[in-house]
Structures are given as C-alpha cells and as structure tokens.
Write a protein that holds these residues in place. Structure first.
Motif, short mmCIF file in Angstrom:
data_model
loop_
_atom_site.label_atom_id
_atom_site.label_comp_id
_atom_site.label_asym_id
_atom_site.label_seq_id
_atom_site.Cartn_x
_atom_site.Cartn_y
_atom_site.Cartn_z
N GLN A 1 0.83 -1.21 0.00
CA GLN A 1 0.00 0.00 0.00
C GLN A 1 0.87 1.26 0.00
O GLN A 1 0.59 2.21 -0.73
CB GLN A 1 -0.92 0.01 1.23
N LEU A 2 1.93 1.25 0.77
CA LEU A 2 2.83 2.40 0.82
C LEU A 2 3.53 2.59 -0.52
O LEU A 2 3.73 3.73 -0.97
CB LEU A 2 3.85 2.24 1.95
N ALA A 3 3.88 1.49 -1.17
CA ALA A 3 4.50 1.59 -2.50
C ALA A 3 3.51 2.19 -3.49
O ALA A 3 3.88 3.03 -4.32
CB ALA A 3 4.98 0.22 -2.96
N LEU A 4 2.24 1.78 -3.42
CA LEU A 4 1.22 2.33 -4.31
C LEU A 4 1.01 3.82 -4.03
O LEU A 4 0.89 4.62 -4.97
CB LEU A 4 -0.10 1.56 -4.14
N ILE A 5 1.01 4.20 -2.77
CA ILE A 5 0.86 5.61 -2.41
C ILE A 5 2.04 6.41 -2.96
O ILE A 5 1.86 7.48 -3.56
CB ILE A 5 0.75 5.78 -0.88
N ALA A 6 3.26 5.90 -2.81
CA ALA A 6 4.45 6.59 -3.31
C ALA A 6 4.41 6.71 -4.83
O ALA A 6 4.72 7.77 -5.38
CB ALA A 6 5.72 5.86 -2.87
N LEU A 7 3.99 5.65 -5.51
CA LEU A 7 3.88 5.69 -6.96
C LEU A 7 2.85 6.73 -7.39
O LEU A 7 3.10 7.53 -8.30
CB LEU A 7 3.50 4.31 -7.50
N GLY A 8 1.70 6.74 -6.72
CA GLY A 8 0.67 7.72 -7.04
C GLY A 8 1.15 9.14 -6.83
O GLY A 8 0.91 10.02 -7.66
N GLN A 9 1.85 9.38 -5.73
CA GLN A 9 2.36 10.72 -5.47
C GLN A 9 3.40 11.13 -6.50
O GLN A 9 3.42 12.27 -6.95
CB GLN A 9 2.95 10.80 -4.06
N SER A 10 4.27 10.20 -6.89
CA SER A 10 5.29 10.55 -7.88
C SER A 10 4.66 10.85 -9.24
O SER A 10 5.23 11.59 -10.04
CB SER A 10 6.34 9.45 -8.00
N ALA A 11 3.47 10.30 -9.49
CA ALA A 11 2.75 10.58 -10.73
C ALA A 11 1.94 11.87 -10.64
O ALA A 11 1.36 12.31 -11.62
CB ALA A 11 1.83 9.42 -11.09
N GLY A 12 1.90 12.47 -9.44
CA GLY A 12 1.21 13.74 -9.28
C GLY A 12 -0.21 13.63 -8.73
O GLY A 12 -0.94 14.61 -8.72
N PHE A 13 -0.58 12.44 -8.26
CA PHE A 13 -1.91 12.28 -7.67
C PHE A 13 -1.91 12.85 -6.25
O PHE A 13 -0.94 12.70 -5.51
CB PHE A 13 -2.32 10.81 -7.60
N ALA A 14 -3.00 13.50 -5.89
CA ALA A 14 -3.20 13.97 -4.52
C ALA A 14 -3.56 12.77 -3.65
O ALA A 14 -4.05 11.75 -4.15
CB ALA A 14 -4.32 15.01 -4.48
N LEU A 15 -3.34 12.88 -2.37
CA LEU A 15 -3.67 11.77 -1.46
C LEU A 15 -5.15 11.40 -1.55
O LEU A 15 -5.51 10.23 -1.47
CB LEU A 15 -3.27 12.11 -0.03
N ASP A 16 -6.01 12.39 -1.71
CA ASP A 16 -7.44 12.10 -1.83
C ASP A 16 -7.73 11.27 -3.08
O ASP A 16 -8.59 10.39 -3.06
CB ASP A 16 -8.26 13.39 -1.86
#
Length: 159
Positions: A45-60
């Motif tokens: 889950q943390l890896a998915l969150i990091a990947l999403g953030q690096s792609a520019g996705f907001a936490l929401d």
C-alpha cells in the motif's frame, strides 16, 4: 509488523504513517500501547501511495484507488487522464529546456534581438495551465542565425 519495522523497511517516517492512517490510506491491525502494528501488505500500500504521489496524484485521489481493506481499485480513466497530463508537461518542459539551451548558445548580440528567445519569453508569460506546449523547430536561417525557434502549438486535444 511493528511501526518501527514498517519505517525501517519502507523509509516512510512514523509521523507520515500516522497521517496516512488518519486519512484512511492505511489501517493498523492493532495498537499495542503507543505502538501501532500493521499487516505486511501495508508495504505494498505504501509503495502504491508513493507511486501515485510521484505521478502527481493527490492523497485524496490515491485514497479513491484503495478499497477499505487496502486492496487496489484502480480507476483506469483517471490513470489515462494523468498520463495525458504528464505527457503535456513533458512536452512543455522539453520545449523550455531547448529554449534555454538556445538562449545560452544564441549568437545574437542581445537576447532581446533574438526572435526565438522572444517567443520563449512570450510563452513563459502565459499561464502555465492555459499555455499550450511549446515546440522547438530546427534551424531557422530566415531569422539571421542558426538555432531552434520556439513556437506554441495546441496538443491533439485542442488544448
């Protein structure tokens, strides 16, 4: 796994893990005293969150792609839209890079006299969101010197 083990293995600070827990991005399986414990799947889950953030996705936005049990539920349309945004950003940044390189090597005695540099300035003064990506064309001898020129164009979506 103890929170300290998650911190050690993921590199994510404990304060961030607690914040992600408050946001509902991850969920501890138990809290023993002051120490939280997590299932091993939290690392994914943390890896998915990091990947999403690096792609520019907001936490929401990332949160909408995680089911309550932590399993991914990927919105393919959202991913496609984000990829399009990234592609536009790449085009814009490449054009800016080429324009800066041109300005650094421009043989014009003054940058103010260089049509390519002037186009770069005009593109930069437009709003970042509204500005179409700049394209750099190869040598343009009609401007009196060899070097790329910057032109603003619309992408395939008319933006």
């Amino acid at each position: 796994m103890d929170i300290s083990e998650i911190v050690r293995r993921s590199g994510v600070p404990a304060s961030t893990l607690r914040y992600y827990g408050e946001k509902g991005l991850i969920t501890p399986v138990s809290e023993q005293g002051a120490r939280r414990r997590y299932a091993p799947e939290v690392l994914d889950q943390l890896a998915l969150i990091a990947l999403g953030q690096s792609a520019g996705f907001a936490l929401d936005e990332i949160q909408t792609m995680l089911l309550p049990n932590g399993e991914p539920s990927i919105d393919r349309q959202l991913l496609s839209s984000k990829a399009d945004d990234i592609d536009r950003t790449i085009l814009r940044l490449r054009a800016i890079s080429r324009g800066l390189r041109h300005a650094a090597a421009c043989p014009s005695p003054k940058h103010a006299e260089c049509p390519s540099f002037q186009k770069l300035l005009k593109s930069a003064t437009r709003g970042k969101k509204d500005a179409p990506p700049m394209r750099i064309s190869p040598l343009r001898p009609e401007f009196g010197h060899a070097g790329p020129t910057v032109t603003a164009t619309r992408d395939r979506f008319g933006r």
